[in-house]
Write an enzyme that holds these catalytic residues in place. Structure first.
Site, PDB file in Angstrom:
ATOM      1  N   ARG A 136      -8.140  38.200  22.232  1.00  0.00           N
ATOM      2  CA  ARG A 136      -8.741  39.626  21.719  1.00  0.00           C
ATOM      3  C   ARG A 136      -9.880  39.707  22.450  1.00  0.00           C
ATOM      4  NH1 ARG A 136      -4.479  39.762  19.893  1.00  0.00           N
ATOM      5  NH2 ARG A 136      -3.633  40.057  17.875  1.00  0.00           N
ATOM      6  N   HIS A 185     -11.152  38.006   8.479  1.00  0.00           N
ATOM      7  CA  HIS A 185     -11.630  38.197   9.997  1.00  0.00           C
ATOM      8  C   HIS A 185     -12.005  37.144  10.538  1.00  0.00           C
ATOM      9  CE1 HIS A 185     -11.826  42.335   8.595  1.00  0.00           C
ATOM     10  NE2 HIS A 185     -11.247  42.772   9.974  1.00  0.00           N
ATOM     11  N   LYS A 225     -14.763  48.899  -0.776  1.00  0.00           N
ATOM     12  CA  LYS A 225     -14.732  47.983   0.337  1.00  0.00           C
ATOM     13  C   LYS A 225     -16.157  47.882   0.798  1.00  0.00           C
ATOM     14  CE  LYS A 225     -10.425  47.488   1.041  1.00  0.00           C
ATOM     15  NZ  LYS A 225      -9.479  46.360   0.752  1.00  0.00           N
ATOM     16  N   TYR A 257      -0.711  49.847  10.357  1.00  0.00           N
ATOM     17  CA  TYR A 257      -2.371  50.066  10.336  1.00  0.00           C
ATOM     18  C   TYR A 257      -2.515  50.898  11.583  1.00  0.00           C
ATOM     19  CZ  TYR A 257      -7.172  49.624  11.826  1.00  0.00           C
ATOM     20  OH  TYR A 257      -8.235  49.673  12.448  1.00  0.00           O
ATOM     21  N   ARG A 271       0.696  35.611  12.320  1.00  0.00           N
ATOM     22  CA  ARG A 271       0.435  36.513  11.180  1.00  0.00           C
ATOM     23  C   ARG A 271       1.272  37.696  11.480  1.00  0.00           C
ATOM     24  NH1 ARG A 271      -5.568  38.562  10.521  1.00  0.00           N
ATOM     25  NH2 ARG A 271      -5.113  39.499  12.442  1.00  0.00           N
TER      26      ARG A 271
HETATM   27  N1  UDP Z   1      -6.742  34.610  13.296  1.00  0.00           N
HETATM   28  C1  UDP Z   1      -6.556  33.264  13.047  1.00  0.00           C
HETATM   29  N2  UDP Z   1      -7.204  32.815  11.836  1.00  0.00           N
HETATM   30  C2  UDP Z   1      -7.734  33.567  10.797  1.00  0.00           C
HETATM   31  C3  UDP Z   1      -7.765  34.920  11.074  1.00  0.00           C
HETATM   32  C4  UDP Z   1      -7.524  35.394  12.174  1.00  0.00           C
HETATM   33  O1  UDP Z   1      -6.264  32.761  13.948  1.00  0.00           O
HETATM   34  O2  UDP Z   1      -8.084  33.033   9.663  1.00  0.00           O
HETATM   35  C5  UDP Z   1      -6.682  35.300  14.707  1.00  0.00           C
HETATM   36  C6  UDP Z   1      -5.674  36.703  14.230  1.00  0.00           C
HETATM   37  O3  UDP Z   1      -4.235  36.326  14.385  1.00  0.00           O
HETATM   38  C7  UDP Z   1      -5.841  37.450  15.503  1.00  0.00           C
HETATM   39  C8  UDP Z   1      -7.417  37.159  16.102  1.00  0.00           C
HETATM   40  O4  UDP Z   1      -7.755  35.951  15.077  1.00  0.00           O
HETATM   41  O5  UDP Z   1      -5.112  36.926  16.655  1.00  0.00           O
HETATM   42  C9  UDP Z   1      -8.552  38.014  15.482  1.00  0.00           C
HETATM   43  O6  UDP Z   1      -8.152  38.520  14.120  1.00  0.00           O
HETATM   44  P1  UDP Z   1      -8.930  39.478  13.098  1.00  0.00           P
HETATM   45  O7  UDP Z   1      -8.438  39.576  11.739  1.00  0.00           O
HETATM   46  O8  UDP Z   1     -10.416  38.757  13.191  1.00  0.00           O
HETATM   47  O9  UDP Z   1      -8.786  40.793  13.840  1.00  0.00           O
HETATM   48  P2  UDP Z   1      -7.814  41.953  14.272  1.00  0.00           P
HETATM   49  O10 UDP Z   1      -7.234  41.492  15.396  1.00  0.00           O
HETATM   50  O11 UDP Z   1      -6.773  41.652  13.091  1.00  0.00           O
HETATM   51  O12 UDP Z   1      -8.515  43.116  14.229  1.00  0.00           O
END
Ligand code: UDP
Length: 309
Positions: A205, A173, A20, A125, A266
């Site tokens: 978040r 992300h 990665k 995870y 998701r």
């Molecule tokens: N998210 C979204 N669209 C995207 C990617 C992420 O709506 O294309 C949302 C995701 O469901 C989460 C937040 O953005 O609620 C942050 O997601 P990310 O994957 O950046 O970080 P994680 O929370 O998984 O560590």
């Protein structure tokens, strides 16, 4: 982190299998290509160098992917960490800083989340990370391993120098994807779920800048070396932003309209994750320098514009 260590006068050795990572983004120190589950390589490294401490960042970290491929996550994040801790024990390396995650909590019972909140991860995870935390506590009891587990909330932003930032392939992300719409690399940003029980229906978040995370690792390392006990700390800014709010901030920073596409939830995503990071502020004096989301997104925007050239 390597930059922070070198700036603070430490020597750094990076072990990365480059599955990665990108060697060209390592700003100095020594680089060894390999996997942390490779027992012979670990013995060689621990024999060749006089290593005081290990910082372990080498995990798979995608919530959605972990739901689809749980065994890959347990193998990489848990089984390989067993080999690393075992090698450290053989070579009497006593200090360990671990990248843990807010995903260990699962759906929170209250926010902001303190470290005492029960852990009940909603995805493999988070489960792989809490399993390692438990293992660290057991190794402390059995072998005197001194560790700090840092539970990151949403790592974001790029180094203020503009020299390095996030480069994931494929990118998944939120902030990088939004900024790739602003650079013209993508058409729109998909919002994963608009029916969450939050103020605007999208996930909330707590975003924390990568350089502030690195600073916390340095403080944790120095605390352990000064004889402090093992500890677990949250790292976040005690403030939540919904997906729609993040998009709005990015519109302001970039001046781009950033079209959205509303889509399904998701798998494995809790509705709200907001940290209380009072404990590390109080005990180690951690003070984030990039607390507000606009500043965080600005640093990422400098980086992504450069990447798009
Ligand atoms: N998210 C979204 N669209 C995207 C990617 C992420 O709506 O294309 C949302 C995701 O469901 C989460 C937040 O953005 O609620 C942050 O997601 P990310 O994957 O950046 O970080 P994680 O929370 O998984 O560590």
């Amino acid at each position: 982190m390597v930059k922070g260590l070198l700036d603070a006068g430490y020597k750094a050795i990076v072990l990365d299998d480059l599955s990665k990572g990108h060697q060209g983004l390592i700003p100095g120190g020594e680089f060894i290509q390999g996997n942390l589950g490779d027992v012979q390589l670990l013995d060689k490294i621990f024999t060749q160098y006089r290593i005081d401490a290990v910082m372990h960042f080498a995990a798979y970290s995608l919530v959605g992917e972990s739901v689809e491929k749980p065994l890959d996550y347990y193998r990489n994040n848990l089984a390989r960490t067993i080999e690393l801790l075992d090698a450290m024990n053989r070579h009497s390396v006593k200090y360990f800083i671990f990248s843990s995650t807010a995903a260990v909590y699962g759906e929170p019972m209250q926010v902001p989340i303190t470290e005492e909140h029960p852990s009940n991860p909603t995805n493999p995870y988070g489960a792989s990370k809490i399993a390692v935390e438990r293992m660290l506590q057991d190794c402390d009891m059995a072998h005197g391993l001194k560790f700090v587990a840092l539970r990151y909330f949403n790592a974001a932003g790029a180094d203020a120098s503009g020299e390095f930032g996030e480069r994931h392939e494929p990118e998944s992300h939120l902030i990088p994807l939004i900024l790739k719409v602003a650079t013209g690399e993508r058409q729109n940003i998909k919002i994963f779920g608009t029916d969450y029980p939050t103020q605007d229906g999208t996930c909330v978040r707590d975003y924390v800048h990568v350089s502030d995370l690195a600073q916390a690792h340095l403080l944790a390392l120095e605390a352990l070396m000064a004889g402090k006990n093992s500890a677990i700390y949250n790292l976040g800014n005690n403030k939540g932003y919904s997906v729609r709010e993040v998009i709005e901030v990015a519109r302001k920073v970039t001046g781009h309209p950033i079209p959205v596409e509303e889509s399904a939830r998701r798998a494995g995503d809790p509705a709200v994750l907001i940290a209380s990071s009072d404990k590390i502020r109080r005990e180690l004096g951690w003070q984030p320098r990039y607390e507000d989301l606009e500043t965080i997104v600005k640093t990422a925007w400098v980086w992504h514009q450069k990447e798009a050239l």
